[in-house]
Design an enzyme around this catalytic site. Structure first.
Site, PDB file in Angstrom:
ATOM      1  N   GLU A  46      78.672 -64.422  35.170  1.00  0.00           N
ATOM      2  CA  GLU A  46      77.615 -63.571  35.436  1.00  0.00           C
ATOM      3  C   GLU A  46      76.302 -64.118  34.975  1.00  0.00           C
ATOM      4  O   GLU A  46      75.189 -64.114  35.395  1.00  0.00           O
ATOM      5  CB  GLU A  46      77.741 -62.281  34.470  1.00  0.00           C
ATOM      6  CG  GLU A  46      78.627 -61.221  35.053  1.00  0.00           C
ATOM      7  CD  GLU A  46      79.150 -60.207  34.219  1.00  0.00           C
ATOM      8  OE1 GLU A  46      79.066 -58.825  34.774  1.00  0.00           O
ATOM      9  OE2 GLU A  46      79.353 -60.423  33.021  1.00  0.00           O
ATOM     10  N   GLU A  68      87.648 -59.456  34.248  1.00  0.00           N
ATOM     11  CA  GLU A  68      87.255 -58.253  33.228  1.00  0.00           C
ATOM     12  C   GLU A  68      88.703 -57.253  33.514  1.00  0.00           C
ATOM     13  O   GLU A  68      89.119 -56.668  32.408  1.00  0.00           O
ATOM     14  CB  GLU A  68      86.039 -57.529  33.414  1.00  0.00           C
ATOM     15  CG  GLU A  68      84.980 -58.030  32.592  1.00  0.00           C
ATOM     16  CD  GLU A  68      84.327 -59.532  33.300  1.00  0.00           C
ATOM     17  OE1 GLU A  68      83.483 -60.064  32.850  1.00  0.00           O
ATOM     18  OE2 GLU A  68      84.972 -59.971  34.296  1.00  0.00           O
TER      19      GLU A  68
END
Length: 256
Positions: free
Chosen positions: A110, A130
């Site tokens: 990210e 995740e």
């Protein structure tokens, strides 16, 4: 400058920011996030700096949040107003180039997505794992990745947590260059220096407006951009750039 987890170094007009927790594959901590947030603020505040390069030492970019600290103490490396890693929620106005070796996982991926340009070595591996940990990619991954990749590819990465190799990332335009192993930083610095050779105000304004294009219609962009573009055209650098062109010499930028 160093706090033991992040190294910050000026190289002319380039600010080099390097995560320095190689034994933990540069997993992000709150202290490291705060240093990065401060470096990004310094980048925007300093007229002598034009661009930053973000990298990781020891063969990896960033393996995401330090899960051991999360389990042991509940630590979350989020800086108010800046987000994960001191970067993803509010990147600086000036451009940032990511130099990725090895893993860019979870929040590390990210952070790369929050940068303006990405150089990946042949060893780089990108993933948002995740969902495999009962978490979600809330550091921008769930909406930046579908903008950067074809929808089907982005959905596969988000929902399976599988890794993306650099050759495929280059094919889809997620990265700007694929470098040899251990050469990502040098290649990123070459790109950063090419950016820094240009007028600082024009560079920062171009980056700001290009990012906003994702969220605004083309018809609204012309009026919206005027609040910054007028200042560029009225700047001393604009006059200097034109004068240098007519005098057949290199311009001398002042950032004003």
């Amino acid at each position: 400058m160093t706090d033991g987890e992040v190294l910050v170094e000026r190289r002319g007009s380039v600010l080099l920011v390097a995560l320095d927790r190689p034994r933990q594959r540069n997993a992000m901590t709150l202290d490291a996030a705060r240093v990065i947030a401060g470096a990004m603020s310094d980048l925007d505040a300093d007229d002598s700096l034009s661009v930053a390069v973000l990298t990781g030492n020891g063969g990896h970019f960033c393996a995401g949040m330090d899960l051991k600290r999360f389990v042991d103490s509940g630590e979350r490396p989020f800086v108010p107003g800046r987000g994960f890693g001191g970067l993803v929620e509010t990147p600086p106005i000036k451009p940032v180039v990511a130099a990725v070796e090895g893993f860019a996982l979870g929040g590390g991926f990210e952070m790369a997505l929050a940068c303006d340009l990405v150089v990946a070595s042949e060893t780089a591996r990108f993933a948002l794992p995740e969902v495999r940990r009962g978490l979600v990619a809330r550091g921008g991954g769930m909406f930046r990745l579908p903008r950067a990749l074809p929808r089907a590819i982005a959905m596969e990465l988000l929902l399976t947590g599988t890794m993306l190799e650099p050759a495929v990332a280059l094919q889809y335009g997620l990265v700007n260059r694929v470098a040899a192993e251990n050469a990502a930083l040098d290649t990123a610095l070459d790109l950063a220096n090419a950016i820094a050779a240009n007028a600082p105000l024009a560079v920062a304004t171009s980056a700001r407006i290009a990012r906003a294009a994702y969220d605004r219609s083309e018809s609204s962009m012309f009026e919206w951009q005027q609040q910054w573009t007028d200042a560029v055209f009225d700047s001393a650098d604009a006059a200097e750039g034109s004068r240098a062109f007519t005098e057949r010499r290199d311009p001398v930028w002042t950032g004003r």
